[in-house]
Design a protein around this motif. Structure first.
Motif, PDB file in Angstrom:
ATOM      1  N   UNK A   1       5.686   6.397   2.064  1.00 37.83           N
ATOM      2  CA  UNK A   1       5.913   6.111   0.645  1.00 37.83           C
ATOM      3  C   UNK A   1       7.219   5.347   0.455  1.00 37.83           C
ATOM      4  N   UNK A   2       8.277   5.787   1.125  1.00 30.80           N
ATOM      5  CA  UNK A   2       9.566   5.090   1.018  1.00 30.80           C
ATOM      6  C   UNK A   2       9.432   3.649   1.466  1.00 30.80           C
ATOM      7  N   UNK A   3       8.718   3.435   2.575  1.00 25.88           N
ATOM      8  CA  UNK A   3       8.494   2.072   3.073  1.00 25.88           C
ATOM      9  C   UNK A   3       7.712   1.255   2.043  1.00 25.88           C
ATOM     10  N   UNK A   4       6.640   1.826   1.503  1.00 27.59           N
ATOM     11  CA  UNK A   4       5.791   1.090   0.556  1.00 27.59           C
ATOM     12  C   UNK A   4       6.589   0.600  -0.640  1.00 27.59           C
ATOM     13  N   UNK A   5       7.427   1.469  -1.195  1.00 23.44           N
ATOM     14  CA  UNK A   5       8.184   1.078  -2.389  1.00 23.44           C
ATOM     15  C   UNK A   5       9.342   0.144  -2.029  1.00 23.44           C
ATOM     16  N   UNK A   6       9.895   0.276  -0.831  1.00 20.10           N
ATOM     17  CA  UNK A   6      10.903  -0.695  -0.407  1.00 20.10           C
ATOM     18  C   UNK A   6      10.280  -2.086  -0.312  1.00 20.10           C
ATOM     19  N   UNK A   7       9.102  -2.185   0.351  1.00 20.09           N
ATOM     20  CA  UNK A   7       8.447  -3.483   0.494  1.00 20.09           C
ATOM     21  C   UNK A   7       7.976  -4.009  -0.859  1.00 20.09           C
ATOM     22  N   UNK A   8       7.487  -3.114  -1.724  1.00 23.79           N
ATOM     23  CA  UNK A   8       7.045  -3.549  -3.051  1.00 23.79           C
ATOM     24  C   UNK A   8       8.205  -4.165  -3.828  1.00 23.79           C
TER      25      UNK A   8
ATOM     26  N   UNK B   1      10.430   1.843 -11.743  1.00 22.61           N
ATOM     27  CA  UNK B   1       9.900   0.864 -10.794  1.00 22.61           C
ATOM     28  C   UNK B   1       9.645  -0.475 -11.502  1.00 22.61           C
ATOM     29  N   UNK B   2       9.899  -1.591 -10.819  1.00 21.95           N
ATOM     30  CA  UNK B   2       9.703  -2.915 -11.437  1.00 21.95           C
ATOM     31  C   UNK B   2       8.290  -3.461 -11.264  1.00 21.95           C
ATOM     32  N   UNK B   3       7.328  -2.589 -11.009  1.00 24.55           N
ATOM     33  CA  UNK B   3       5.936  -2.998 -10.807  1.00 24.55           C
ATOM     34  C   UNK B   3       5.054  -1.811 -11.207  1.00 24.55           C
TER      35      UNK B   3
ATOM     36  N   UNK C   1       8.485  -8.072  -4.911  1.00 26.27           N
ATOM     37  CA  UNK C   1       8.696  -8.367  -6.330  1.00 26.27           C
ATOM     38  C   UNK C   1       9.895  -9.292  -6.511  1.00 26.27           C
ATOM     39  N   UNK C   2      10.974  -8.997  -5.785  1.00 25.78           N
ATOM     40  CA  UNK C   2      12.173  -9.842  -5.866  1.00 25.78           C
ATOM     41  C   UNK C   2      11.906 -11.256  -5.382  1.00 25.78           C
ATOM     42  N   UNK C   3      10.915 -11.424  -4.528  1.00 26.33           N
ATOM     43  CA  UNK C   3      10.545 -12.756  -4.023  1.00 26.33           C
ATOM     44  C   UNK C   3       9.553 -13.465  -4.943  1.00 26.33           C
ATOM     45  N   UNK C   4       9.213 -12.843  -6.064  1.00 20.21           N
ATOM     46  CA  UNK C   4       8.346 -13.496  -7.034  1.00 20.21           C
ATOM     47  C   UNK C   4       6.878 -13.142  -6.930  1.00 20.21           C
TER      48      UNK C   4
ATOM     49  N   UNK D   1       1.258  -4.388  -7.093  1.00 15.08           N
ATOM     50  CA  UNK D   1       0.673  -3.192  -7.706  1.00 15.08           C
ATOM     51  C   UNK D   1       0.532  -2.148  -6.606  1.00 15.08           C
ATOM     52  N   UNK D   2       1.089  -0.954  -6.808  1.00 15.63           N
ATOM     53  CA  UNK D   2       0.998   0.125  -5.835  1.00 15.63           C
ATOM     54  C   UNK D   2      -0.060   1.119  -6.303  1.00 15.63           C
ATOM     55  N   UNK D   3      -1.047   1.387  -5.441  1.00 15.47           N
ATOM     56  CA  UNK D   3      -2.187   2.237  -5.788  1.00 15.47           C
ATOM     57  C   UNK D   3      -2.204   3.450  -4.859  1.00 15.47           C
ATOM     58  N   UNK D   4      -2.370   4.632  -5.438  1.00 14.93           N
ATOM     59  CA  UNK D   4      -2.549   5.861  -4.668  1.00 14.93           C
ATOM     60  C   UNK D   4      -3.933   6.434  -4.922  1.00 14.93           C
TER      61      UNK D   4
END
Length: 383
Positions: A23-30, A57-59, A34-37, A41-44
């Protein structure tokens, strides 16, 4: 202006806010995407048993199930085939899966051309398979070593459910090669990015060994306590701080007491301030039975804290250069881990040298390098 196409990227995991490294990895990559434009969308699939606090969260995030799907047993054997209640439960589960896969399809249909679905855990892939991913790139991931996966039920599921994805990603080349030998010719690898790079490293002045991780069998805190029982008498002025919570907390504390370690072990609970925890330590210890590409080790090295670790996965010996920026012990050999701890605890000059080397060496996993690697993979798979 960016030098890469803007994409719609979906992360699909067991849960949006499950406690743990995936989870920590997923939100770090998300956040990085996002910062790269990119539009993320994160789905569980379901709500977790043990959630973690994510903050703002910015997404967007979506959880498919309001209520956890029913658990089912294997239908093997005559009893399984004639068990009416179990048959009804399986039918209910299958219908629910189709319903939630349709909901997932609805989310995916909003993707622009070039969209990507990243499935971070193989259980979640069972819903992605049922959804309509036509026109999208699908990437399946295993966030643990090949060897550790092989000891679990996930091994066969990876072979089954990731067979036809566009790319199956392990965390190291060594693990990817092992998956290829099992017939997953779509396997490759992508390392985890460095979670953070603190401006000021640990001063390494406190007589403290730090452990950070869930109190769960995989993390091997029981073996750490056995190792500490050998090390602590040699260093009565040192303390072991164990950060984390989990289902094994009670039994581990009983083990700690039985070993006579209560006066040298601090149970710190979960922390939302990992950099602060590391600043207060001079040595980091990883006692896991299995890992993928452990973020905790990278965090410690970024903070300039040298590690003593079980060599439990290719990701561990790829991050730690044994004898240069940390010390490795044979998996399960608690006496050897105790000796590695003793070496670091006994020699401040060695701790300082290895800590500074760790801080430099771990920067090969910078976020910029890893995100560029992902974007290059997206472009390659789109061809």
């Amino acid at each position: 202006m960016t030098d890469h196409p803007q994409r719609d990227i979906f992360f699909v995991s067991n849960s949006v806010d499950e406690l743990g490294g995936v989870t920590s990895w997923s939100h770090q990559m998300a956040r990085l995407f996002t910062e790269r434009g990119h539009r993320v969308h994160v789905v569980g699939i379901t709500d977790p048993d043990v959630p973690q606090e994510l903050g703002e969260l910015p997404y967007p995030t979506t959880t498919l199930y309001d209520v956890r799907p029913p658990r089912v047993r294997s239908a093997s054997g005559l009893r399984g085939r004639i068990d009416v209640v179990e048959h009804r439960r399986r039918a209910e589960r299958a219908a629910g899966m189709r319903e939630q896969a349709d909901r997932l399809t609805g989310l995916l249909r909003g993707a622009r051309p070039g969209g990507v679905v990243i499935v971070t855990q193989v259980w979640a892939m069972e819903w992605v398979e049922l959804a309509d991913t036509d026109g999208l790139t699908v990437i399946g991931m295993s966030h643990e070593s090949f060897a550790y996966s092989r000891s679990t039920s996930r091994f066969r599921r990876v072979l089954k459910h990731y067979e036809d994805v566009d790319r199956m990603l392990a965390l190291t080349r060594e693990d990817a090669d092992l998956w290829i030998r099992q017939g997953l010719n779509n396997a490759s690898f992508m390392p985890n990015p460095l979670p953070f790079m603190p401006e000021v490293p640990s001063p390494r002045t406190e007589n403290v060994v730090v452990s950070i991780g869930r109190l769960h069998d995989q993390k091997g805190i029981d073996m750490l306590l056995d190792a500490w029982s050998e090390t602590a008498p040699l260093h009565p002025d040192w303390r072991l701080r164990i950060y984390g919570s989990g289902e094994d907390e009670e039994i581990l504390k009983k083990q700690c007491t039985a070993l006579g370690l209560d006066d040298s072990v601090d149970w710190m609970g979960r922390t939302n301030d990992v950099p602060g925890a590391l600043r207060g330590g001079s040595v980091f210890v990883l006692s896991s039975r299995g890992e993928g590409f452990p973020l905790a080790v990278m965090e410690a090295m970024a903070a300039g804290v040298p590690c003593a670790a079980f060599d439990c996965a290719p990701g561990v010996h790829e991050i730690i250069r044994d004898g240069e920026d940390g010390l490795l012990a044979t998996l399960g050999n608690t006496g050897e881990l105790a000796r590695r701890l003793d070496t670091l605890m006994s020699d401040k000059a060695l701790r300082d040298a290895m800590g500074e080397a760790a801080r430099v060496n771990v920067q090969r996993f910078t976020t910029d390098a890893v995100v560029r690697g992902w974007e290059e993979l997206f472009a390659f798979l789109e061809r």
